[in-house]
Design a protein around this motif. Structure first.
Motif, PDB file in Angstrom:
ATOM      1  N   SER A 150      -2.993   9.196   6.188  1.00 64.66           N
ATOM      2  CA  SER A 150      -3.770   8.312   5.330  1.00 64.66           C
ATOM      3  C   SER A 150      -5.023   9.025   4.815  1.00 64.66           C
ATOM      4  O   SER A 150      -5.362   8.924   3.631  1.00 64.66           O
ATOM      5  CB  SER A 150      -4.163   7.047   6.091  1.00 64.66           C
ATOM      6  N   TYR A 170      -6.125   9.850   0.870  1.00 63.99           N
ATOM      7  CA  TYR A 170      -7.404   9.499   0.245  1.00 63.99           C
ATOM      8  C   TYR A 170      -8.060  10.735  -0.368  1.00 63.99           C
ATOM      9  O   TYR A 170      -8.613  10.681  -1.479  1.00 63.99           O
ATOM     10  CB  TYR A 170      -8.345   8.872   1.275  1.00 63.99           C
ATOM     11  N   TRP A 214       0.162   2.600  -4.792  1.00 56.82           N
ATOM     12  CA  TRP A 214      -0.843   2.146  -3.838  1.00 56.82           C
ATOM     13  C   TRP A 214      -2.257   2.284  -4.345  1.00 56.82           C
ATOM     14  O   TRP A 214      -3.144   1.507  -3.961  1.00 56.82           O
ATOM     15  CB  TRP A 214      -0.690   2.871  -2.517  1.00 56.82           C
ATOM     16  N   LYS A 215      -2.525   3.249  -5.194  1.00 56.53           N
ATOM     17  CA  LYS A 215      -3.880   3.373  -5.739  1.00 56.53           C
ATOM     18  C   LYS A 215      -4.225   2.161  -6.596  1.00 56.53           C
ATOM     19  O   LYS A 215      -5.382   1.732  -6.662  1.00 56.53           O
ATOM     20  CB  LYS A 215      -4.013   4.666  -6.553  1.00 56.53           C
ATOM     21  N   ASN A 256      -5.063  -1.637  -0.396  1.00 56.20           N
ATOM     22  CA  ASN A 256      -4.615  -1.955   0.957  1.00 56.20           C
ATOM     23  C   ASN A 256      -4.310  -3.457   1.056  1.00 56.20           C
ATOM     24  O   ASN A 256      -5.191  -4.285   0.828  1.00 56.20           O
ATOM     25  CB  ASN A 256      -5.703  -1.577   1.960  1.00 56.20           C
ATOM     26  N   TYR A 268       1.480   1.765   3.021  1.00 57.56           N
ATOM     27  CA  TYR A 268       0.122   2.152   2.620  1.00 57.56           C
ATOM     28  C   TYR A 268      -0.432   3.212   3.574  1.00 57.56           C
ATOM     29  O   TYR A 268      -0.347   3.072   4.770  1.00 57.56           O
ATOM     30  CB  TYR A 268      -0.794   0.936   2.631  1.00 57.56           C
ATOM     31  N   ASN A 269      -1.042   4.224   2.972  1.00 62.14           N
ATOM     32  CA  ASN A 269      -1.217   4.521   1.566  1.00 62.14           C
ATOM     33  C   ASN A 269      -0.462   5.789   1.146  1.00 62.14           C
ATOM     34  O   ASN A 269      -0.376   6.127  -0.014  1.00 62.14           O
ATOM     35  CB  ASN A 269      -2.696   4.730   1.265  1.00 62.14           C
ATOM     36  N   ASP A 309       3.813   6.510  -0.965  1.00 61.48           N
ATOM     37  CA  ASP A 309       3.506   6.039  -2.315  1.00 61.48           C
ATOM     38  C   ASP A 309       4.710   6.195  -3.232  1.00 61.48           C
ATOM     39  O   ASP A 309       5.662   6.925  -2.938  1.00 61.48           O
ATOM     40  CB  ASP A 309       2.330   6.832  -2.872  1.00 61.48           C
TER      41      ASP A 309
END
Length: 277
Positions: free
Chosen positions: A24, A28, A97-98, A102, A174-175, A178
């Protein structure tokens, strides 16, 4: 397709938790520092429909309480506005997911069904795979390029009246699990999604009319008996590309699928079920 042997892997809860946190964080960092052009633009609907499909919202699945299906519908109604009318210009990337973010309780998401390690359980935001499955399916009927897609490692529910090839969806978690789609064309594309009373509908639209037609099909579908006592399922997904005069232009590889089967492969027809989570 080369024969691949799969065997269930049992990992500790601690290892799974640490792995999720690690991947995760990596995702990010990718979103922030990769320099990729992620789209978040919404516009009025573009004029031309390129490809549409819909899937039923509710299915009866053996051993699964229907309340999880009803909760899934709630979750879809929260998530779909995040991607509805999202427009992808040339060179831009659609990140599932962006855009959705969440799926937490604070945002109104309920517990729905998710697949994990060959079984299913309830989790907040569960059921959003139906949306990612549908988006992937309509995308491979367009000139857009799927640059990230994840398959289920387990085949949990037997087929029944399946209309799409095995493995033609895209699971999401998540995330870092994707679905990312890049527009490598010179045209503009737009995703339009809708939750109706009975179905989840999705359409890719464009600023130009249809230039190509696509026929998605599977090759080399096999079911293998494994040395550890179970079965695995494998196939290749291809698509034929036609011009508007139905002249074939290309026959393209799309994805390869491998899954551990969680049921006997020769169940009687009246015992089979289908799943579109």
């Amino acid at each position: 397709m080369q024969k691949i042997t799969y065997k269930p892997i049992n990992r500790s809860k601690l290892r799974l938790k640490l792995g999720r946190k690690y991947y995760s964080l990596i995702r990010y960092m990718f979103w922030i520092f990769s320099g990729a052009k992620f789209t978040k633009r919404k516009e009025e609907e573009l004029p031309y429909d390129i490809y549409s499909h819909q899937t039923p919202l509710l299915r009866k699945l053996r051993g699964v309480d229907m309340y999880l299906q009803y909760n899934k519908v709630v979750n879809l109604k929260i998530a779909t506005p995040k991607v509805n009318k999202i427009t992808i210009y040339p060179g831009e990337i659609f990140s599932y997911w962006k855009l959705i973010g969440n799926p937490t309780k604070n945002k109104g998401y309920l517990e729905g069904m998710v697949l994990e390690n060959g079984s299913f359980r309830s989790e907040t935001g569960g059921g959003l795979c139906q949306l990612s499955n549908l988006i992937f399916w309509i995308t491979i009927h367009t000139p857009l390029t799927v640059i990230e897609r994840h398959r289920h490692n387990y085949d949990v529910f037997p087929d029944s009246s399946r209309t799409q090839p095995f493995g033609s969806g895209a699971t999401c978690f998540y995330n870092y699990g994707d679905l990312m789609i890049k527009n490598n064309t010179n045209d503009i594309f737009q995703l339009v999604v809708e939750v109706t009373e009975t179905d989840l509908k999705a359409t890719w639209k464009s600023n130009k009319g249809i230039q190509y037609k696509y026929e998605v099909y599977e090759k080399e579908h096999t079911i293998q008996s494994e040395y550890w006592g179970g079965y695995t399922r494998h196939n290749l997904i291809y698509r034929k590309v036609y011009d508007l005069n139905d002249v074939i232009l290309d026959d393209e590889f799309v994805v390869e699928n491998h899954a551990i089967m969680m049921y006997e492969p020769l169940l009687p027809e009246n015992k089979q079920e289908e799943c579109n989570i």
